[in-house]
Design a protein around this motif. Sequence first.
Motif, PDB file in Angstrom:
ATOM      1  N   SER B 107      39.307  36.382 -17.306  1.00 15.68           N
ATOM      2  CA  SER B 107      38.591  36.885 -18.488  1.00 15.68           C
ATOM      3  C   SER B 107      39.525  37.273 -19.636  1.00 15.68           C
ATOM      4  N   ILE B 108      40.828  37.381 -19.351  1.00 12.69           N
ATOM      5  CA  ILE B 108      41.757  37.911 -20.366  1.00 12.69           C
ATOM      6  C   ILE B 108      41.757  37.065 -21.631  1.00 12.69           C
ATOM      7  N   ALA B 109      41.806  35.741 -21.444  1.00 13.90           N
ATOM      8  CA  ALA B 109      41.861  34.839 -22.594  1.00 13.90           C
ATOM      9  C   ALA B 109      40.590  34.941 -23.431  1.00 13.90           C
ATOM     10  N   ASP B 110      39.488  35.314 -22.773  1.00 14.31           N
ATOM     11  CA  ASP B 110      38.187  35.401 -23.410  1.00 14.31           C
ATOM     12  C   ASP B 110      38.001  36.838 -23.934  1.00 14.31           C
ATOM     13  N   ILE B 111      37.093  37.570 -23.354  1.00  8.72           N
ATOM     14  CA  ILE B 111      36.951  38.977 -23.725  1.00  8.72           C
ATOM     15  C   ILE B 111      37.170  39.818 -22.467  1.00  8.72           C
ATOM     16  N   PRO B 112      38.303  40.514 -22.381  1.00 13.13           N
ATOM     17  CA  PRO B 112      38.562  41.319 -21.182  1.00 13.13           C
ATOM     18  C   PRO B 112      37.487  42.394 -21.022  1.00 13.13           C
ATOM     19  N   SER B 113      36.991  42.533 -19.804  1.00 10.36           N
ATOM     20  CA  SER B 113      35.887  43.447 -19.571  1.00 10.36           C
ATOM     21  C   SER B 113      36.368  44.723 -18.881  1.00 10.36           C
ATOM     22  N   PRO B 114      36.114  45.877 -19.503  1.00 13.09           N
ATOM     23  CA  PRO B 114      36.499  47.130 -18.836  1.00 13.09           C
ATOM     24  C   PRO B 114      35.742  47.329 -17.522  1.00 13.09           C
TER      25      PRO B 114
END
Lengths: 372, 190
Positions: B107-114
Amino acid sequence: MIVFGANNIISPLGWTSEENFKNILEGKTGLTIQDDKELSDVAFPVAKIKEIDIQQHLEEYPDVVGYSKLEQLCILSLKQIIANVDVKNPKTGFVFSTTKGNVDLLKEEEPGNDVYLGNTAQSIANYFGFQNTPHVISNACISGLAAIVFAKRMISSGIYDQVVLLGADILSKFIVSGFQSFQSLSAEPCKPYDANRDGLSLGEAVGSIILYKKEGEDNSGEIEVVNGAISNDANHISGPSRTGEGLYRAIQQATRNNARIDVISSHGTATPYNDDMESHAISRSGLSDVPVSGLKGYFGHTLGAAGIIESIISTMALKENVVIATKGIQQQGVVQPITVANENIATSTRELLKLMSGFGGCNAAVYFKKHE
Amino acid sequence: MPLFTLKNMSKIIKELVIEQGTVLLNGETFFKGESTEIGPFLKSLYKHLELKYGKYFKMDLLSKLGFLGAEILIDGANEIVPETDEVALVFANASSSLNTDANYQESIADIPSPAVFVYTLPNIVIGEISIRHKFYGEHMFFIQTEYNKEELLKYTESLFAETNTKYAIVGWLEVDMNNEYNAQLMLCSK
């Protein structure tokens, strides 16, 4: 009696505990603004060990070059303290504390076996020839202090006579982006307990220390690990308890309501919630007047290394009768009354309380005593 | 009656194994799911236990596995009362939180999710069980290359000796990067 022995810190502030301690007393920080696309899309303050320094130290030890960056730093740190340790002795334990280990390898197509923390610990143990299987502790941000608590208990219960403790974490996009996603990183170097604090700063470091059972009469100058405790908030997985419940309980257990604490080496991440939570736990424990020294303004938050390196520095300060200034604070602003040290204070100190808290609602407290 | 008594002082009250779509409690089949795949299996086990706990659905696989394991061990154990620091949680596994770490990494490249990032720590399952039962007690997550029960029991003994701990949920809690899972848990008493 269980005491601290030889120790080492590798951080942007130096390659020995003494060098780190000296730089901290002089008010220097490892935090600098870095524009490093490997870590973050935007420039941010971070305490990163210089690559050139690592390469330079590796020149002396060509047999360490083939390891991962994390393992290289771990080996270089342990080399500084391990000369007199009998690693083949069945009563010698080895404990490795880390939050994320080699997690940076996950970005590779084939991450390989080094992403497993047990393998990382075993490679380091094999390098030095430890006979016993390493113990690996991964409990979020309290890992390093939890490792001290674990080692102390293993010695108390007679399983080991001495334990080599190693705590390490390195920076990666994985970690940085995670804290960014929580909006927990400050755009400026962190400001623990400050009214305008707005988040933490990350750092990387390795710390190592020997804990051992000391026998005999003369204990002068020794730092005793008197007791430690771990407690859970039982409240929220990513937010600290509003009342400091877990940390309060850890303090009560560690001191057994029976200590005369001279200084608190706090967690002090500079997130709004953490520092308020600590102020609750400290004041509930009747320690509002005890100077609070937070070290994140020097090292940043070094995750699995933090409990180890902050304990080393704080016990060195105990020996030198100084309370280290909480770097970054200008105007104290936490909900409960506590006494944050905003400059180095030369004062007689004997009893130290070290605190850590982390995700998963975990809290740890260790009570140290200096023998005159 | 305890299943057996350790060398020192602690007793193992219950033992639980969760693997390949089956739950064994004290050696007997407690539940068998239609699927052995972790997702559907845990879902069927949750339903079987007739739980109503909204937070469960936000958990990652490791937390779900440990949460359900703890539910089964605690159910009917009247000596375990909530709001206590007398229950310790001592777990280990080989893969840490790598199952969720790999998801987060993607998910980092996209939107990292908390919401995903918070589960990239193996000890979050301890937090989940603690929240559910208001356990304030001692806890530790170890990483082992393979299940070393002795290490965990030795540490648990030291908790019984040195802390307020009277009961402990102890054992192996593994979900690997290929979604293979295995839990071997014990409820111990001082």
